[in-house]
Design a protein around this motif. Structure first.
Motif, PDB file in Angstrom:
ATOM      1  N   THR A 116     116.764  58.979  10.460  1.00 50.16           N
ATOM      2  CA  THR A 116     117.169  59.792   9.312  1.00 50.16           C
ATOM      3  C   THR A 116     116.914  61.273   9.532  1.00 50.16           C
ATOM      4  O   THR A 116     117.446  62.105   8.815  1.00 50.16           O
ATOM      5  CB  THR A 116     116.429  59.356   8.032  1.00 50.16           C
ATOM      6  OG1 THR A 116     115.022  59.485   8.240  1.00 50.16           O
ATOM      7  CG2 THR A 116     116.796  57.940   7.659  1.00 50.16           C
ATOM      8  N   ASP A 117     116.097  61.617  10.534  1.00 57.72           N
ATOM      9  CA  ASP A 117     115.807  63.026  10.782  1.00 57.72           C
ATOM     10  C   ASP A 117     116.562  63.569  12.003  1.00 57.72           C
ATOM     11  O   ASP A 117     116.154  64.555  12.604  1.00 57.72           O
ATOM     12  CB  ASP A 117     114.304  63.247  10.951  1.00 57.72           C
ATOM     13  CG  ASP A 117     113.714  62.442  12.098  1.00 57.72           C
ATOM     14  OD1 ASP A 117     114.476  61.801  12.850  1.00 57.72           O
ATOM     15  OD2 ASP A 117     112.481  62.445  12.240  1.00 57.72           O
ATOM     16  N   ASN A 119     116.809  62.607  15.005  1.00 57.74           N
ATOM     17  CA  ASN A 119     116.125  62.544  16.303  1.00 57.74           C
ATOM     18  C   ASN A 119     116.797  61.547  17.239  1.00 57.74           C
ATOM     19  O   ASN A 119     116.231  61.167  18.245  1.00 57.74           O
ATOM     20  CB  ASN A 119     114.645  62.180  16.125  1.00 57.74           C
ATOM     21  CG  ASN A 119     113.831  63.369  15.669  1.00 57.74           C
ATOM     22  OD1 ASN A 119     114.182  64.509  15.971  1.00 57.74           O
ATOM     23  ND2 ASN A 119     112.774  63.117  14.940  1.00 57.74           N
TER      24      ASN A 119
END
Length: 141
Positions: A116-117, A119
């Motif tokens: 979700t970030d 990455n």
């Protein structure tokens, strides 16, 4: 059609954009409801297929309005293979947890894991390929 009460019917048509469906009552000479909303539980969403049996609660205020509670286990929709928790997602995809074994099963044609970030992400196929490559290197050592 009588107003109010619980009814079992069959999904006649649905509108995925609004999350509403009409329900056919074969025991009522084929009466079909207006478009009705689905109850949501824990923010989950899964539109049943046309022909699925559903439980509907009609309001007792004399209107035709009601809420579709959802499908239920029956001969056409058996609960086979269900453990402590089981969720059918459609197209053969599902996940389930069996507390007696501590095993979480995820079944799908293709698995992809996303961060979700932002990455990165990876697929189950890529993960297995990496594991096989590492195992091969270890076997050669």
């Amino acid at each position: 059609m009588d107003k109010g009460g619980n009814r079992i019917g069959t999904i006649s048509s649905f509108d995925k954009e609004t999350g509403m469906a009409s329900v056919l009552y074969s025991d009522r000479d084929g009466d079909v409801t207006q478009m009705l909303p689905f109850a949501t539980f824990n923010g989950e969403y899964k539109m049943p297929e046309t022909g699925s049996k559903v439980l509907v609660v009609h309001l007792s205020n004399g209107s035709e309005m009601g809420i579709i509670l959802g499908t239920y286990w029956n001969e056409g929709n058996p609960a086979a293979g269900c453990g402590t928790y089981h969720k059918q997602l459609g197209d053969g995809a599902s996940f389930g947890y069996d507390a007696s074994t501590g095993v979480l099963n995820i079944t799908a044609g293709h698995l992809e894991f996303k961060s979700t970030d932002d990455n990165g992400s990876f697929t189950a196929e890529r993960l297995m390929a990496d594991i096989r490559a590492i195992k091969k290197k270890l076997d050669m050592a």
